[in-house]
Design a protein around this motif. Sequence first.
Motif: not given
Length: 66
Positions: A1-4, A21-23, A35-38
């Motif tokens: 998974m890649k978050v944008n 909240p981790e992301v 974004l903390l964690e892409p």
Amino acid sequence: MKVNVDQGRCCGAGQCVLIAPEVFDQRDDDGIVTLLEPSPAADVHAAVREAAAVCPAAAITIDDDR
């Protein structure tokens, strides 16, 4: 998974931060998403999907590795 995240679309509602909240976090000055964690770990994928689904500005997109 890649978050944008699209900071230009973000309205600062903060639902993403409450759900994952981790992301996600928010800038102190205006509440815009950061974004903390892409590429989050698998154990938070469900929360990230929920955060994207409830975002009122549709500022979060997800690219699956599948």
